[in-house]
Design a protein around this motif. Structure first.
Motif: not given
Ligand SMILES: [Zn+2]
Ligand SMILES: [Zn+2]
Length: 293
Positions: A24-30, A41-43, A47-52
């Motif tokens: 589990t990991s999630n990004l909230v952009r608000i 694991l893998g966060v 994150v980088c794979d989302q261009g962040v």
């Protein structure tokens, strides 16, 4: 302006195997902020794979202290530091998270001290302001409100659902929880509800494959997670705009496909439905735009 919810890891539980999703990991952009919720694991890679960039995370929230939600927190913070982070970032999680951080820093002391002396880096520890997550208002700042609801995840008492509101945009993340009718009130009218889910039949199949657990694992899973049909019940009672599933158990079992999830969910939920996948992007607003990974 709409808000985004990016599902970085959608499998339930700590183990990964060939073909599985990530924990589990999630990004909230608000409201102009980029907020990480959980750091399984893998966060860092996700994150980088989302261009962040790792230095672009403004706030980190950890819902509870099961390893599948914070195993990579230390490595993430350390890597953000080596990636050039110089401003302090708040990290809010249950009591005990500070001890994890101290332990992580101690375990990496050789490397951290070396980089301070040899590379002239800024001190690592002061970059992260740890605060305790409790029920109620977590943050109320510049139009962004974050609230926490204690959920039902025995034997852990400090486990929380989170709600993000900014203007007309609202996102709710259930965290790990058993079915709790109060979640419907907490998620009332949200644009997006991201809820954990299990297929009870799939749990039995998963337990049959386990080589290092006993009947206590069955008891744990069944009493602390939500059957998929009940997730649909919550979404309908809350009147949310879109429902997305995460923390799915089982994961990576070819005997259980999207059709199984949909059949359970559709018993009570007729609205927009997203069966979570790593890298899925959801957007608030009427269109409910979705970008597949
Ligand atoms: Zn979990
Ligand atoms: Zn958990």
């Amino acid at each position: 302006m709409s808000a985004e919810l990016i599902l970085l890891g959608v499998k339930g539980g700590p183990a990964i195997r060939p073909g599985s999703h990530m924990p589990t990991s999630n990004l909230v952009r608000i409201g102009g902020r980029t907020i990480l919720v959980d750091a399984g694991l893998g966060v860092s890679r996700a994150v980088c794979d989302q261009g962040v960039p790792l230095t672009g995370i403004d706030l980190i929230l950890i819902t509870h202290l099961h390893s599948d939600h914070y195993l990579e927190l230390g490595p993430l913070l350390h890597t953000a530091w080596t990636a050039g982070l110089t401003r302090p970032v708040p990290v809010i999680g249950p009591a005990g998270l500070r001890d994890y951080w101290r332990g992580f820093l101690a375990s990496m002391a050789f490397d951290i001290d070396l980089r301070l002396a040899d590379e002239g880096r800024c001190p690592l520890a002061p970059l992260f302001d740890f605060a305790e997550l409790t029920e109620g208002t977590v943050l109320d700042q510049d139009g962004l409100t974050i609230r926490a609801l204690r959920n039902v995840h025995p034997p852990i008492a400090d486990s929380y659902a989170l709600r993000f509101d900014h203007g007309p945009d609202s996102i709710v993340i259930s965290g790990d929880t058993a079915y709790m009718p109060e979640m419907a009130g907490f998620a009332r009218g949200a644009d997006i509800l991201l809820h954990e889910a299990m297929l009870v039949d799939g749990v039995e199949a998963l337990l049959a494959r386990m080589t290092n657990g006993d009947d206590r694992l069955r008891t744990h899973i069944l009493r602390s997670h939500t059957p998929a049909a009940d997730v649909g019940r919550i979404a309908a009672a809350a009147g949310v705009g879109q429902l997305a599933l995460t923390h799915m158990v089982p994961d990576g079992d070819p005997a259980f496909t999207e059709a199984h999830w949909i059949a359970e969910l559709r018993k009570h939920w007729a609205g927009p439905l997203h069966i979570g996948r790593d890298g899925m992007v959801l957007r608030t607003g009427r269109a409910g735009h979705i970008r597949a990974p």
